[in-house]
Design a protein around this motif. Structure first.
Motif, PDB file in Angstrom:
ATOM      1  N   SER A 218      35.558 -23.504  39.845  1.00  0.00           N
ATOM      2  CA  SER A 218      35.230 -22.470  40.831  1.00  0.00           C
ATOM      3  C   SER A 218      36.177 -22.441  42.022  1.00  0.00           C
ATOM      4  CB  SER A 218      33.788 -22.665  41.332  1.00  0.00           C
ATOM      5  OG  SER A 218      32.883 -22.508  40.278  1.00  0.00           O
ATOM      6  N   MET A 219      36.484 -23.591  42.598  1.00  0.00           N
ATOM      7  CA  MET A 219      37.330 -23.617  43.784  1.00  0.00           C
ATOM      8  C   MET A 219      38.741 -23.143  43.475  1.00  0.00           C
ATOM      9  SD  MET A 219      35.414 -24.247  46.255  1.00  0.00           S
ATOM     10  CE  MET A 219      36.716 -24.328  47.490  1.00  0.00           C
ATOM     11  N   ARG A 220      39.222 -23.415  42.280  1.00  0.00           N
ATOM     12  CA  ARG A 220      40.559 -22.950  41.906  1.00  0.00           C
ATOM     13  C   ARG A 220      40.572 -21.438  41.688  1.00  0.00           C
ATOM     14  NH1 ARG A 220      43.390 -26.159  37.270  1.00  0.00           N
ATOM     15  NH2 ARG A 220      45.049 -24.744  37.947  1.00  0.00           N
ATOM     16  N   VAL A 221      39.454 -20.890  41.211  1.00  0.00           N
ATOM     17  CA  VAL A 221      39.366 -19.433  41.080  1.00  0.00           C
ATOM     18  C   VAL A 221      39.412 -18.792  42.465  1.00  0.00           C
ATOM     19  CG1 VAL A 221      37.898 -17.504  40.356  1.00  0.00           C
ATOM     20  CG2 VAL A 221      38.087 -19.532  38.910  1.00  0.00           C
ATOM     21  N   LEU A 222      38.658 -19.336  43.402  1.00  0.00           N
ATOM     22  CA  LEU A 222      38.679 -18.814  44.769  1.00  0.00           C
ATOM     23  C   LEU A 222      40.077 -18.874  45.361  1.00  0.00           C
ATOM     24  CD1 LEU A 222      35.413 -20.423  46.199  1.00  0.00           C
ATOM     25  CD2 LEU A 222      35.773 -18.024  45.636  1.00  0.00           C
TER      26      LEU A 222
END
Length: 276
Positions: A218-222
């Protein structure tokens, strides 16, 4: 508490409608097929028991009804009725029988012609929302419903009305991670350009079977939405030209003012680039 207050089941009633089957479930509620005597089947969205206790969510749900009723467009799913059954708010919409674009793409990526054909109508519907002062904030394949090759925008649960009171706290990000524009992630003001960014993400998913930054934590998508350029589809598919890929990626510009001015114009520019 009566059983229907937990969740209606086939054979139960919601308002004047008799539930015939479950269509789908989500975080916010359950969608059923229902009928009223002598009528056509409809889709009934019922809020979960848990969320029915959340005052802000209930206000947002009721605003979804108000938002949808402001729009009259052939590619926007209309709200036919609304109400409350044993404390559970519900809305009734036209039943779109062909499932969602998410289900269609799950069966395999689409060609550019099919993608343009399917998204032309929803793009015009998105522009109609914007023309009424609304920003959808949750454009994604699951919220685009199909009836053959006709597609409809649905689900106004996160819609923002520029003329209504704000139910989102400053700095609060609402939306679906794979389709969120940078300003949405930062919790800043949204605009029609926010929906156009999401539409670009949908376009890429149709052509590649995955959102532009999918398959990551998730954090890498953001971070990717905020910092990384979208993939070059022409490098992933030999049947997509560099000009077409560039037209698709215009919607994913990091700055809202650099994106296409309208959703319909965006899809038309892709069609021209692809020679359709």
């Amino acid at each position: 508490m009566p059983e229907i207050a937990i969740e209606p089941r086939p054979g139960d009633s919601v308002g004047p409608y008799r539930i015939t089957r479950v269509i789908g479930r989500g975080r916010m509620g359950v969608v059923f097929e229902g009928v009223v005597d002598g009528g056509e089947p409809v889709a009934i969205k019922v809020v979960t028991t848990e969320l029915s206790q959340d005052e802000v969510f209930v206000r947002r749900f009721k605003r979804e009804v108000d938002a949808a009723q402001k729009i009259s467009h052939p590619n926007v799913v209309p709200v036919l009725a609304s109400g409350e059954e044993h404390g559970l708010p519900y809305l009734v919409q036209k039943l779109i029988p062909g499932g969602s674009l998410a289900e269609r793409v799950a069966n395999g990526r689409l060609d550019i012609g099919t993608t343009v054909r399917l998204l032309t109508g929803p793009a015009a519907g998105i522009d109609a929302l914007h023309g009424s002062g609304l920003v959808h904030r949750d454009i994604k394949p699951a919220n685009i419903l199909l009836d053959g090759d006709t597609a409809y925008v649905s689900d106004f649960g996160l819609a923002k009305d520029s003329q209504a009171s704000n139910l989102t706290r400053p700095g609060q990000a609402l939306g679906s991670l794979d389709y969120m524009a940078p300003e949405q992630i930062r919790g800043e003001d949204v605009s029609p350009a926010t929906d156009i960014y999401a539409l670009g993400c949908v376009f890429i998913e149709c052509l590649t079977s995955t959102p532009p930054f999918g398959g990551r934590p998730s954090m890498r998508v953001l971070f990717a939405h905020l910092q990384e350029p979208p993939p070059d589809i022409s490098e992933l598919r030999k049947d997509i030209s560099a000009a077409t890929a560039k037209a698709v990626n215009r919607a994913l510009e990091k700055e809202a003012e650099d994106r296409p001015a309208s959703a319909a114009g965006y899809v038309q520019s892709i069609a021209r680039a692809a020679g359709l």
